[in-house]
Each structure stands twice: as C-alpha cells, then as structure tokens.
Write a protein that holds these residues in place. Structure first.
Motif, short mmCIF file in Angstrom:
data_model
loop_
_atom_site.label_atom_id
_atom_site.label_comp_id
_atom_site.label_asym_id
_atom_site.label_seq_id
_atom_site.Cartn_x
_atom_site.Cartn_y
_atom_site.Cartn_z
N GLY A 51 0.77 -1.23 0.00
CA GLY A 51 0.00 0.00 0.00
C GLY A 51 0.80 1.28 0.00
N ASP A 52 2.04 1.25 -0.51
CA ASP A 52 2.86 2.46 -0.54
C ASP A 52 3.00 3.04 -1.94
N SER A 53 2.17 2.58 -2.86
CA SER A 53 2.05 3.14 -4.21
C SER A 53 3.21 2.82 -5.13
N ASP A 54 4.02 1.81 -4.81
CA ASP A 54 5.00 1.33 -5.78
C ASP A 54 4.80 -0.17 -5.99
N LEU A 55 5.43 -0.70 -7.03
CA LEU A 55 5.25 -2.10 -7.40
C LEU A 55 6.25 -2.99 -6.68
N ASP A 56 5.73 -3.96 -5.97
CA ASP A 56 6.53 -4.97 -5.31
C ASP A 56 6.55 -6.24 -6.17
N ILE A 57 7.35 -7.22 -5.76
CA ILE A 57 7.51 -8.46 -6.53
C ILE A 57 7.14 -9.65 -5.65
N VAL A 58 6.31 -10.53 -6.20
CA VAL A 58 5.97 -11.79 -5.54
C VAL A 58 6.44 -12.92 -6.45
N VAL A 59 7.14 -13.90 -5.87
CA VAL A 59 7.78 -14.95 -6.65
C VAL A 59 7.27 -16.32 -6.20
N ALA A 60 6.88 -17.14 -7.19
CA ALA A 60 6.54 -18.54 -6.95
C ALA A 60 7.78 -19.39 -7.21
N ASN A 61 8.16 -20.20 -6.22
CA ASN A 61 9.39 -20.98 -6.29
C ASN A 61 9.11 -22.48 -6.32
N GLN A 62 10.05 -23.23 -6.90
CA GLN A 62 9.89 -24.67 -7.03
C GLN A 62 10.45 -25.42 -5.83
N ASN A 63 11.65 -25.11 -5.41
CA ASN A 63 12.30 -25.89 -4.35
C ASN A 63 12.57 -25.08 -3.09
N GLN A 64 11.82 -24.04 -2.91
CA GLN A 64 11.89 -23.24 -1.70
C GLN A 64 10.55 -22.53 -1.53
N ALA A 65 10.37 -21.89 -0.42
CA ALA A 65 9.12 -21.18 -0.17
C ALA A 65 8.97 -20.00 -1.12
N ASN A 66 7.74 -19.60 -1.36
CA ASN A 66 7.47 -18.42 -2.17
C ASN A 66 7.84 -17.16 -1.40
N LYS A 67 8.27 -16.14 -2.13
CA LYS A 67 8.84 -14.96 -1.48
C LYS A 67 8.17 -13.67 -1.95
N VAL A 68 8.26 -12.66 -1.08
CA VAL A 68 7.77 -11.32 -1.36
C VAL A 68 8.93 -10.34 -1.21
N TYR A 69 9.14 -9.51 -2.23
CA TYR A 69 10.20 -8.51 -2.20
C TYR A 69 9.55 -7.12 -2.29
N LEU A 70 9.86 -6.28 -1.30
CA LEU A 70 9.23 -4.96 -1.20
C LEU A 70 10.12 -3.89 -1.82
N ASN A 71 9.49 -3.02 -2.60
CA ASN A 71 10.15 -1.94 -3.32
C ASN A 71 10.31 -0.73 -2.40
N ASN A 72 11.47 -0.09 -2.43
CA ASN A 72 11.67 1.12 -1.63
C ASN A 72 11.16 2.38 -2.33
N GLY A 73 10.56 2.19 -3.50
CA GLY A 73 10.03 3.31 -4.27
C GLY A 73 10.92 3.73 -5.41
N LEU A 74 12.18 3.29 -5.38
CA LEU A 74 13.15 3.66 -6.41
C LEU A 74 13.70 2.44 -7.14
N GLY A 75 13.02 1.31 -6.98
CA GLY A 75 13.43 0.12 -7.70
C GLY A 75 14.43 -0.75 -6.97
N LYS A 76 14.65 -0.49 -5.69
CA LYS A 76 15.51 -1.34 -4.87
C LYS A 76 14.61 -2.23 -4.02
N PHE A 77 14.84 -3.55 -4.08
CA PHE A 77 13.94 -4.50 -3.46
C PHE A 77 14.60 -5.20 -2.27
N ASP A 78 13.81 -5.34 -1.19
CA ASP A 78 14.26 -6.03 0.01
C ASP A 78 13.35 -7.21 0.29
#
Length: 371
Positions: A51-78
């Motif tokens: 809900g911070d108005s930028d695009l985050d990334i959600v990843v579906a994985n095969q041999n590990q848990a699915n992950k969520v990466y949050l955008n800092n607003g400038l394209g850097k993901f944590d």
C-alpha cells in the motif's frame, strides 16, 4: 538562390538530420545489479502489496518457499522475510479476493493443492486455510467471470481438466463444476475477446492446440472449437497489438517460434505468420518499452538469452537485438519499478537469482552529441 530560400532549405535539412539522429539513437535494458532469491523460481508478478504506491515483486518458487520482495520506491527490493508455502509452486496471481481493498495472493501448485494467502494491507500474508484442486496446476488467473462483483479463480492443470472456482465475495471459493479442456495446459488468461463485456478464457496447451472458451456473461463457458498453434505452448497473453480496439493473442512456445494471432473483433483469431525466436520460450509480457504508444513484447527463454521485440504499430514485431543473458528464465513482467515513468523488466530464473532490468533511453544533446 535567395537568402530566405537558402535559410528555408538549411532549416529543412537540419530538421531532417535531427529526425535521423533521433531515429538512430539506441535504447536498451540494463541489468540493475540486483539478484533476488537463489534459484529455481517459476513465476513472478508485480503489484503494490504493502500500500505504498510502488510495485513490489511476488515470486513462486519450485524448491523453496514463495517470497515477497518490497520496493523502496526507487526500484531497490528487500526481502520481506515471508516464506509462503513449501516447495512446489508453478505460478502466482495477485488480486483482492476478500474485498478489503488490498492485493491477496493465489498460488498454483504441483505437488499440493492450490493455496490462497490473505494480505493484511501492509504486505503481510497469512494462509487462508482454503485448498483448491489437487496437485497438478500450472497457471492461475483472477477475474470476475460471473459478473457478481468479486474475483473468481481459473486454473490451468496438467493431468486434469482446467477448473473454475467461484468467489462468494468474502474470499471463499467453490468449484463451479465446469471442466474446460482435457489435460496438459500450461497457461491461462482472462479478458473480453469477443466484445460482449464479459471475461473469456484462452488456454495455452502442450499436447493439443491452444483453445478459446467464450463466456455467456454468467460464468458458463463454451469451446469455440478454434485450435491455435502446434501443441507446445508455455504461455499466453492477450493484448491489442495492432491498435484496432480488440485483444489479440501472443503465445510463447517451447519448440517453435513464438506466435501472434490477430483477433477479428468477434473472437476469431488468425495467425499473423510471424515467428519470433527459435524455441524454448517460457513466458511473455507486453508493454510500451520504447515510449511510442505501441505494445512491445519481452520474452523469457530457457536455453538462450531473453529477447525484446519492438512493435511497428500495426502488430508487426522486429527483434531489438538485445540479448539479456540469463539462459534459465521462466517468467517475465514489465512495470515501472523505479518511478522514472519507463517500464522496467523483472525476470524469474531457474538457475540463478531473479533479475531486474531498467530500460534506459539514450539522452541526446542536439548541440553536443550523445550525453
């Protein structure tokens, strides 16, 4: 020659030279240097999950848990440090399934039932406890297929027919009882292809031609008997590539070139006779990457570099000669990730970390050359 005529002629050729200069200046996707996750990702999607108005990334994985990466607003993901599911996901979709105005997550799995994770509005997801289907799904799409104002789920399956699950508006789903196709589907997409204001279904298949199912407006689907392609498709996307006001079909294939099918406006498709790439493409996305108002194509490839194809505005595509060398890519998505007003590319990879590419047009200084 008069002075005024000379000035006009000079001005004319100066403008012509500038046009040639601008037409020849190159632009390209450049690796951002970020590597998200370790390996064996199967799909990714973009959306504002916190809900911070930028695009985050959600990843579906095969041999590990699915992950969520949050955008800092400038394209850097944590990494959000969420681990969702265990190790068998093939695809993921985002949408507000429970009507609380945030993006929830629906995951298609291979060795377990498909799962729904509900968002608390800040990007924290919890398992809803619902299990849909058995254990052989490849792709999932969300849309209001029965026109009751909530998002339903359509699933492409491998060893059983494709299924539709209807939402009760609170995020509880029931099987509609419809079975579409036979088996071995790889990708599914929803949109209005025949212009009657309801969501139809297109399916990419591996062991038969790709199929189209038309909606009667209430969520009941009928096969159009169109069979498109040659039994080896991995992904399918709908978009108006020729700018005639209807949705065309772009298909990524495994053992032949990728194809474009043109819609006549009533849901009948014809092959455009274009063949893009050679083989082993896994996913595609469309967006205006070069800012000319036309939808271009980006392709994720398995055993070769990822490619970009530029649209001339009429649905004809030319290879942009960019080779984005991952060689193990499974999924690709376009979106403005770094708030520069230009589409970036996120790529899910099987044998290395997932990557971000930012599109960087060359800046032209008309009086001093390229900056």
């Amino acid at each position: 020659m008069t002075k005024s005529h000379f000035s006009y002629t000079l001005h004319k050729y100066t403008v012509f030279a500038i046009i040639l200069l601008l037409a020849g200046c190159g632009s390209s996707f450049n690796d951002s240097g970020q590597s998200l996750g370790s390996n064996d990702s199967r799909w990714l999607v973009l959306g504002d999950v916190d809900g911070d108005s930028d695009l985050d990334i959600v990843v579906a994985n095969q041999n590990q848990a699915n992950k969520v990466y949050l955008n800092n607003g400038l394209g850097k993901f944590d990494d959000s440090n969420l681990s969702l599911g265990d190790s068998s996901s093939q695809s993921v979709a985002l949408g507000d399934v429970d009507g609380d105005n945030d993006l929830d997550m629906v995951v298609a799995n291979q060795n377990q039932a498909n799962l729904i994770y509900l968002n608390d509005g800040t990007g924290n997801f919890s398992d809803s406890g619902l299990s849909l289907g058995e254990n052989n799904s490849y792709s999932i799409a969300l849309g209001d297929v029965d026109a009751d104002g909530d998002l339903d789920i359509v699933v492409a399956n491998q060893n059983q027919a494709n299924l539709i699950y209807l939402n009760d508006s609170l995020g509880n789903f029931s099987d509609s009882g419809q079975t579409l196709g036979e088996n071995d589907s790889r990708s599914i997409a929803l949109d209005d292809i025949d212009g009657d204001a309801d969501l139809d279904i297109v399916v990419a298949n591996q062991s038969q031609g790709n199929r189209i199912y038309l909606n009667d407006g209430l969520g009941t689907f009928s096969d159009t008997d169109q069979s498109l392609g040659a039994n080896d498709s991995n992904a399918i996307v709908l978009a108006d590539v020729d700018r005639d006001g209807d949705l065309d079909m772009v298909v990524a294939n495994g053992s032949q070139g990728n194809r474009v099918y043109i819609n006549d406006g009533a849901g009948e498709f014809s092959d455009s006779d274009q063949s893009m790439g050679t083989n082993d493409s896994r996913a595609i996305d469309l967006g205006d990457v070069d800012g000319d108002g036309n939808l271009d194509i980006v392709v994720a490839n398995q055993n070769q570099a990822n490619r970009v194809y530029i649209n001339d505005g009429s649905g004809n595509f030319d290879d942009d000669d960019q080779a984005l060398a991952d060689n193990s890519s499974q999924s690709v998505a376009l979106g403005d990730l770094n708030a520069d007003g230009i589409l970036s590319m996120a790529v899910a990879n099987a044998n290395q970390g997932n990557r971000i590419y930012n599109y960087e047009p060359d800046d032209i200084d008309l009086f001093g050359g390229t900056e």
